[in-house]
Design a protein around this motif. Structure first.
Motif, PDB file in Angstrom:
ATOM      1  N   ASP A 134       0.829  -1.216   0.000  1.00 45.82           N
ATOM      2  CA  ASP A 134       0.000   0.000   0.000  1.00 45.82           C
ATOM      3  C   ASP A 134       0.859   1.260   0.000  1.00 45.82           C
ATOM      4  O   ASP A 134       0.348   2.367  -0.118  1.00 45.82           O
ATOM      5  CB  ASP A 134      -0.980   0.004   1.173  1.00 45.82           C
ATOM      6  CG  ASP A 134      -0.290  -0.094   2.532  1.00 45.82           C
ATOM      7  OD1 ASP A 134       0.632   0.679   2.788  1.00 45.82           O
ATOM      8  OD2 ASP A 134      -0.698  -0.956   3.341  1.00 45.82           O
ATOM      9  N   ILE A 140      -2.943  -1.145   5.537  1.00 47.12           N
ATOM     10  CA  ILE A 140      -3.974  -1.441   4.539  1.00 47.12           C
ATOM     11  C   ILE A 140      -3.700  -2.832   3.979  1.00 47.12           C
ATOM     12  O   ILE A 140      -4.514  -3.739   4.113  1.00 47.12           O
ATOM     13  CB  ILE A 140      -3.975  -0.370   3.431  1.00 47.12           C
ATOM     14  CG1 ILE A 140      -4.192   1.010   4.037  1.00 47.12           C
ATOM     15  CG2 ILE A 140      -5.059  -0.682   2.392  1.00 47.12           C
ATOM     16  CD1 ILE A 140      -3.928   2.155   3.090  1.00 47.12           C
ATOM     17  N   VAL A 141      -2.548  -3.006   3.356  1.00 48.37           N
ATOM     18  CA  VAL A 141      -2.060  -4.343   3.012  1.00 48.37           C
ATOM     19  C   VAL A 141      -0.986  -4.673   4.046  1.00 48.37           C
ATOM     20  O   VAL A 141       0.101  -4.109   4.026  1.00 48.37           O
ATOM     21  CB  VAL A 141      -1.482  -4.383   1.586  1.00 48.37           C
ATOM     22  CG1 VAL A 141      -0.984  -5.784   1.273  1.00 48.37           C
ATOM     23  CG2 VAL A 141      -2.530  -3.947   0.575  1.00 48.37           C
ATOM     24  N   GLN A 187      -4.980  -8.256   4.216  1.00 49.20           N
ATOM     25  CA  GLN A 187      -5.453  -6.909   4.535  1.00 49.20           C
ATOM     26  C   GLN A 187      -5.259  -6.613   6.018  1.00 49.20           C
ATOM     27  O   GLN A 187      -5.286  -7.512   6.862  1.00 49.20           O
ATOM     28  CB  GLN A 187      -6.931  -6.782   4.175  1.00 49.20           C
ATOM     29  CG  GLN A 187      -7.222  -6.968   2.688  1.00 49.20           C
ATOM     30  CD  GLN A 187      -6.719  -5.825   1.846  1.00 49.20           C
ATOM     31  OE1 GLN A 187      -7.279  -4.731   1.864  1.00 49.20           O
ATOM     32  NE2 GLN A 187      -5.662  -6.063   1.091  1.00 49.20           N
ATOM     33  N   ALA A 191      -7.728  -1.298   6.415  1.00 49.65           N
ATOM     34  CA  ALA A 191      -8.192  -1.603   5.062  1.00 49.65           C
ATOM     35  C   ALA A 191      -9.656  -1.246   4.852  1.00 49.65           C
ATOM     36  O   ALA A 191     -10.033  -0.761   3.777  1.00 49.65           O
ATOM     37  CB  ALA A 191      -7.950  -3.074   4.750  1.00 49.65           C
ATOM     38  N   TRP A 194     -10.219   2.391   4.228  1.00 50.91           N
ATOM     39  CA  TRP A 194      -9.533   2.822   3.009  1.00 50.91           C
ATOM     40  C   TRP A 194     -10.280   2.389   1.755  1.00 50.91           C
ATOM     41  O   TRP A 194     -10.305   3.113   0.768  1.00 50.91           O
ATOM     42  CB  TRP A 194      -8.111   2.254   2.985  1.00 50.91           C
ATOM     43  CG  TRP A 194      -7.203   2.868   1.970  1.00 50.91           C
ATOM     44  CD1 TRP A 194      -6.947   2.418   0.721  1.00 50.91           C
ATOM     45  CD2 TRP A 194      -6.431   4.058   2.124  1.00 50.91           C
ATOM     46  NE1 TRP A 194      -6.053   3.229   0.077  1.00 50.91           N
ATOM     47  CE2 TRP A 194      -5.716   4.261   0.911  1.00 50.91           C
ATOM     48  CE3 TRP A 194      -6.264   4.969   3.160  1.00 50.91           C
ATOM     49  CZ2 TRP A 194      -4.850   5.328   0.722  1.00 50.91           C
ATOM     50  CZ3 TRP A 194      -5.391   6.037   2.972  1.00 50.91           C
ATOM     51  CH2 TRP A 194      -4.711   6.211   1.770  1.00 50.91           C
ATOM     52  N   ASN A 195     -10.920   1.213   1.802  1.00 52.51           N
ATOM     53  CA  ASN A 195     -11.478   0.619   0.585  1.00 52.51           C
ATOM     54  C   ASN A 195     -12.995   0.577   0.526  1.00 52.51           C
ATOM     55  O   ASN A 195     -13.552   0.372  -0.553  1.00 52.51           O
ATOM     56  CB  ASN A 195     -10.948  -0.815   0.432  1.00 52.51           C
ATOM     57  CG  ASN A 195      -9.462  -0.862   0.172  1.00 52.51           C
ATOM     58  OD1 ASN A 195      -8.980  -0.351  -0.826  1.00 52.51           O
ATOM     59  ND2 ASN A 195      -8.725  -1.477   1.084  1.00 52.51           N
ATOM     60  N   GLU A 208     -10.004  -6.752   7.965  1.00 60.98           N
ATOM     61  CA  GLU A 208      -8.790  -7.079   8.700  1.00 60.98           C
ATOM     62  C   GLU A 208      -8.564  -8.589   8.718  1.00 60.98           C
ATOM     63  O   GLU A 208      -9.450  -9.362   9.089  1.00 60.98           O
ATOM     64  CB  GLU A 208      -8.851  -6.549  10.124  1.00 60.98           C
ATOM     65  CG  GLU A 208      -7.549  -6.739  10.893  1.00 60.98           C
ATOM     66  CD  GLU A 208      -7.564  -6.082  12.261  1.00 60.98           C
ATOM     67  OE1 GLU A 208      -6.509  -6.049  12.898  1.00 60.98           O
ATOM     68  OE2 GLU A 208      -8.642  -5.604  12.678  1.00 60.98           O
ATOM     69  N   SER A 554      -5.617   0.362  -5.821  1.00 62.72           N
ATOM     70  CA  SER A 554      -6.904   0.875  -5.358  1.00 62.72           C
ATOM     71  C   SER A 554      -7.267   2.214  -5.985  1.00 62.72           C
ATOM     72  O   SER A 554      -8.267   2.814  -5.599  1.00 62.72           O
ATOM     73  CB  SER A 554      -6.942   0.989  -3.827  1.00 62.72           C
ATOM     74  OG  SER A 554      -8.258   1.088  -3.360  1.00 62.72           O
TER      75      SER A 554
END
Length: 577
Positions: A134, A140-141, A187, A191, A194-195, A208, A554
């Motif tokens: 990320d 995030i990752v 993730q 995450a 963020w997504n 998560e 993303s």
């Protein structure tokens, strides 16, 4: 020591940590027969390869779903917006561990006016990459790793004949390779926000621990029969035609299984999860995939070189070559369509078809103390294999795709002069015009990502990684001395190079264009027979430049990069015995 400081781990990263060993044994049972056994092993164990924040670009996503808004939503501030502060805060593990080695057996047997050669070789590669995919200090990752193990074997037989008018070589080559890969991407706690949107975005447990576990292998087999002849029509004029028949076969297997944070496997098709559900959110990040692509192909390639000695030290030549790059298979997860279904057609890549033309002059003058060579070339490539980027999390890296047609053409010149044993100098220059002639269905650049246009026509754009202008130069002066009871030379040398700006993304973007730069290196030392010791400084004027710019996944507009090394100094000692 590394060149970037990671505040999260409180250590320098992207260092060099390499060890290499190499050895040879030569056995000569007779004057006509020689047997050489060679082996090598190298180990690389750097904490690499981390990136720094470079900039943010505007994408087609809603403002609330772009980098600045998402970072503010999580109270995240990057440690520095100046990439040449060389600071980062990456929180995932980094590793670029490599173990590479192999062995070869070369048998050379002189038979009359010809030579028979057999080369048997084996190589292995054990790669353990870990990345922060990320490119931020947010989780995030939280994990991205794709360790691979490779074994390859090759066997070549060839016969060379040398005569007064005719020289020729014929040969047979075989190659076999297997690559096994076990990948995991996971993730992290940040995450969801963020997504996702809505209530799901405020529940870290939705994403998560969500993990994609990949198992894959690739098998490659190649065989070729080739030959080339050099025929001296006169003492000045020579023609050299050559042919090669090649067979390639590749087969692969790829399986991605997806697990939630509790370790339960999830499935995204039959039935399709309801829109807005937790399962749909998870499937929007990782979808299970299973593919087993296979392809094979025959290729016939050939070339013709003609050269003519205009004078004793002036040679003119022209070359035409019809060649290819073999078929390819994508093994890191396929891109998906709007419904999340893997695009099966992206599993294999067509072979390149290459037409290459070249003319040039090779000259020496000033009693052969100076050399000047000039070359003009043009290369047309149909079905050009290019690595394209993709914003989908399910594609672990870029994947191979075919551009319709590519053309690269230009002029190269190099000059070298050695007026005495005390001074040498060189200068090289190249102009290259490399562009996509036709690429109508490329993934779009960052500016258009996240929008309604799935693919873009980038025909006419320049190829990534190619500078229009490239220059290099250098000189060395020496003087005889006696040092440590050894006769030798003290010397001072300089090397420099310049490259003009280039694109760092397959689809050209203002956000990923890299400006041109010039670097200068110096060295000074002492050498004698079997011994050389010198000090050096690279990038002596501490120029700031980028080696690579990367688009973060993303489609949020984040651009990360790897700055080139700053001023670096060191010393080298060489012995030979």
């Amino acid at each position: 020591r590394g060149t970037i400081f990671n505040l999260t781990s409180d250590r320098w990263i992207n260092e060099q940590d390499n060890l290499g060993l190499r050895g040879q044994i030569l056995f000569k049972p007779s004057d006509d027969l020689s047997i050489t056994l060679s082996g090598d092993y190298s180990r690389q164990a750097p904490e690499c390869c981390g990136t720094v924040f470079v900039r943010v670009g505007q994408t087609q996503r809603a403002i609330a779903r772009q980098y600045e808004a998402l970072a503010a939503l999580q109270n995240y501030q990057v440690v520095s917006r100046n990439p040449f502060d060389r600071l980062t805060d990456l929180d995932a593990s980094l590793n670029a561990g490599n173990k590479i080695g192999g062995a070869s057996l070369r048998v050379k047997w002189d038979v009359g006016t010809g030579t028979f050669t057999s080369i048997s070789a084996w190589r292995f590669w054990d790669w353990k990459p870990e990345n922060d995919r990320d490119y931020t200090g947010l989780s995030i990752v939280s994990k991205s790793q794709n360790p691979s193990q490779q074994d390859q074997y090759s066997q070549e037989f060839r016969y060379n004949y040398s005569g007064e008018k005719i020289d020729f070589v014929v040969g047979l080559f075989g190659f076999k390779q297997r690559i096994d890969t076990q990948g995991t991407e996971q993730q992290g706690a940040n995450a969801s926000k963020w997504n996702l949107t809505g209530a799901l975005a405020n529940d870290p447990s939705v994403l998560e621990g969500l993990s994609a576990v990949n198992t894959q292998w690739l098998k490659s087999t190649s065989a070729a029969l080739y030959g080339q002849i050099s025929y001296k029509l006169t003492d000045q004029f020579t023609i050299q035609p050559g042919i090669r028949v090649n067979y390639d076969k590749k087969s692969g297997f790829y399986q991605r299984r997806v697990f939630d944070g509790a370790g339960a496997e999830i499935f995204c098709f039959n039935p399709t999860p309801p829109a807005g559900s937790v399962l749909a959110a998870r499937c929007g990040i990782y979808t299970p995939q299973l593919s087993a692509p296979s392809a094979s192909d025959w290729n016939f390639s050939y070339d013709l070189n003609v050269n003519y000695k205009l004078a004793r030290d002036i040679l003119a030549y022209a070359t035409y070559a019809k060649s290819f790059k073999t078929i390819g298979i994508n093994q890191n997860g396929l891109p998906t369509d709007a419904a999340g279904v893997p695009i099966a057609a992206a599993g294999t890549v067509k072979p390149e078809s290459v037409n290459h033309f070249e003319i040039g002059l090779k000259t020496q003058f000033w009693d052969r103390r100076a050399t000047f060579n000039l070359t003009a070339f043009r290369t047309d490539i149909k079905n050009y294999q290019v690595t394209v980027t993709n914003g989908q999390f399910g594609v672990l890296r870029g994947y191979l795709a075919n551009a319709g047609k590519v053309r690269s053409q230009g002029i190269e010149a190099d000059f070298k002069v050695r007026p005495s044993d005390r001074f040498t100098a060189y200068a090289n220059a190249a102009y290259t015009d490399a562009k996509y002639v036709r690429f109508a269905d490329s993934p779009c650049p960052p500016e258009l990502s996240g929008g309604s246009i799935p693919n873009c026509d980038i025909s006419g754009q320049r190829l990534p990684g190619v500078s229009k202008w490239a220059l290099s130069y250098g000189a060395e002066v020496n003087a005889p001395v006696e040092l440590l009871d050894k006769d030798g030379q003290v010397y001072l040398g300089v090397d420099g190079n310049y490259r003009s700006g280039f694109s760092s993304n397959p689809a050209e973007s203002a956000y990923t264009n890299i400006k041109g730069y010039a670097l200068t290196n110096f060295r000074a030392g002492f050498r004698s027979e079997g011994f050389d010791i010198y000090a050096w400084v690279r990038n002596a004027f501490d120029v700031n430049y980028f080696e690579l710019l990367q688009v973060a996944p993303s489609n949020v507009g984040l651009i990360a990069g790897q700055p080139g090394d700053p001023r670096t100094w060191g010393g080298t000692v060489k012995f030979s015995f």
